[in-house]
Design an enzyme around this catalytic site. Structure first.
Site, PDB file in Angstrom:
ATOM      1  N   HIS A 141      83.079  76.201  58.856  1.00  0.00           N
ATOM      2  CA  HIS A 141      81.682  76.062  60.134  1.00  0.00           C
ATOM      3  C   HIS A 141      81.016  77.387  59.441  1.00  0.00           C
ATOM      4  O   HIS A 141      80.239  77.646  60.233  1.00  0.00           O
ATOM      5  CB  HIS A 141      82.367  76.187  61.165  1.00  0.00           C
ATOM      6  N   HIS A 142      81.178  78.048  58.304  1.00  0.00           N
ATOM      7  CA  HIS A 142      80.504  79.826  58.131  1.00  0.00           C
ATOM      8  C   HIS A 142      79.935  78.595  56.854  1.00  0.00           C
ATOM      9  O   HIS A 142      78.974  80.108  56.279  1.00  0.00           O
ATOM     10  CB  HIS A 142      81.331  80.452  57.501  1.00  0.00           C
ATOM     11  N   CYS A 143      79.781  77.673  56.347  1.00  0.00           N
ATOM     12  CA  CYS A 143      79.092  77.698  55.599  1.00  0.00           C
ATOM     13  C   CYS A 143      77.583  77.362  55.715  1.00  0.00           C
ATOM     14  O   CYS A 143      77.271  75.284  56.507  1.00  0.00           O
ATOM     15  CB  CYS A 143      79.349  76.979  54.334  1.00  0.00           C
TER      16      CYS A 143
ATOM     17  N   ASN B  24      78.706  79.966  62.432  1.00  0.00           N
ATOM     18  CA  ASN B  24      77.196  79.905  61.701  1.00  0.00           C
ATOM     19  C   ASN B  24      76.717  79.289  60.891  1.00  0.00           C
ATOM     20  O   ASN B  24      75.668  78.946  60.516  1.00  0.00           O
ATOM     21  CB  ASN B  24      77.045  81.194  62.280  1.00  0.00           C
TER      22      ASN B  24
END
Length: 353
Positions: A141-143, A185
């Site tokens: 979920h950070h990509c 993010n």
């Protein structure tokens, strides 16, 4: 849209649980330099086999996402950057990777992540077909489309949702419930101005990535303090998951079920017990399934050796409660059992508070 192998129907006798031995990252012990248990995914599957829930031929074999699949979300420029070992070292937070030839990095680091990403995309369609699906990996979920970070090299959550929007008739609204300890993010940046996607995110407000810009995409923001414990956490999750699903009626829930909320996690900074994690997953599944909304779960972050056992226990618990059925959604939950689920859920929470 191009034909993709990721959307071929698996045998109907399979559980909608997606995995491949290729998920696991192993090379020369370098993976030990990251706090991540890089064999976690295989261990989850082994525990489920020991408990006789699944067998190899009863789970869906994940396939690697191709460049063409990845380009549904990613820019060509970003995918080209991954051909530089130092870029991958930065994203995965394993510095020595910078000194490896890129063909080794592609095979030993990126291929497992691409296979997990393929697994999430496959699980999206399975969830719509069967009412639920679990990718034993994924949850990067950070990509976002043009930037990786925090061990996340491909935007599998964004990809799964975009694939559904573009290729599955009747899927035009999605809710992301992100309960990893970190702010998600990546998908937030990708869906910043997309009214079709509703994001709920509960995370430790003081840790990575602290992405103020991405926070603007969160419709339901649950910012947690250091050391938050079970009672407060479960109360908040229950209230906000119910609130989110009452506020916006999606065609799919993507549930990012990170286990880095576990007490003692070196990166998460929260203090949830193993039982608390099992209960949390139950809350999300009850909320989605009682409303007949298909749910796709990905396992995301979780950096301790005992994490795999907890994920397996949670899946066994969901099964024992009747929240995971093997049949197609059409022969799934009858309304009487849905009412019963809602009553149970209400009862559990009056006990908690």
């Amino acid at each position: 849209p191009h034909r993709t192998e990721l959307y071929e129907d698996p045998p109907s006798g399979c559980w909608p649980i997606v995995y491949s031995p290729d998920y696991n990252i192993t090379f020369m012990g370098l993976e030990k330099l990251h706090p991540f248990d890089a064999g976690k995914w295989g261990k989850v599957i082994n525990f489920l086999k020991e408990e006789k829930l699944i067998a190899d031929d009863l789970i869906v074999q994940a396939r690697e996402a191709t460049d063409e699949d990845l380009l549904v979300v990613h820019t060509r420029r970003y995918l080209n950057k991954l051909k530089w070992s130092f870029v991958v070292a930065t994203i995965t937070e394993i510095p020595p990777v910078a000194f490896l030839p890129n063909f080794v990095v592609q095979r030993k680091v990126l291929k497992p992540l691409r296979t997990q990403t393929g697994g999430t995309i496959m699980a999206g369609k399975l969830a719509v077909d069967r009412g639920w699906a679990i990718n034993v990996g994924g949850g990067f979920h950070h990509c976002s489309s043009d930037k990786g970070g925090g061990f996340c090299a491909y935007a599998d959550i964004t990809l799964a949702i975009k694939f559904l929007f573009e290729r599955v008739p009747g899927v035009s609204r999605a809710t992301i419930i992100d309960l990893d300890a970190h702010q998600g993010n990546g998908h937030e940046r990708d869906f910043m101005d997309d009214p079709r996607v509703y994001i709920m995110d509960a995370y430790n407000r003081y840790i990575y990535p602290g992405d103020g810009f991405a926070k603007r995409a969160i419709k339901r923001k649950v910012e947690l303090e250091w050391g938050t414990e079970d009672t407060e956490y479960l109360q908040k999750v229950h209230t906000h998951v119910e609130g989110a699903l009452n506020e916006f009626k999606p065609d799919i829930v993507v549930y990012n079920a990170g286990t880095d909320i576990l007490d003692g996690d070196p990166l998460g900074g929260l203090a949830i017990s193993p039982q608390g994690i099992v209960k949390r997953d139950e809350v999300v599944f009850r909320a989605a399934r009682s409303r007949r909304i298909p749910v796709l779960m990905v396992t995301s972050g979780g950096y301790q050796k005992r994490t795999a056992r907890i994920i397996a226990d949670s899946i066994l618990n969901l099964h024992s409660l009747g929240l995971l059925d093997k049949e197609r959604a059409a022969c799934g939950v009858g309304s009487s059992s849905v009412d019963q689920m809602i009553r149970d859920s209400a009862k559990d929470f009056s006990n908690l508070s």
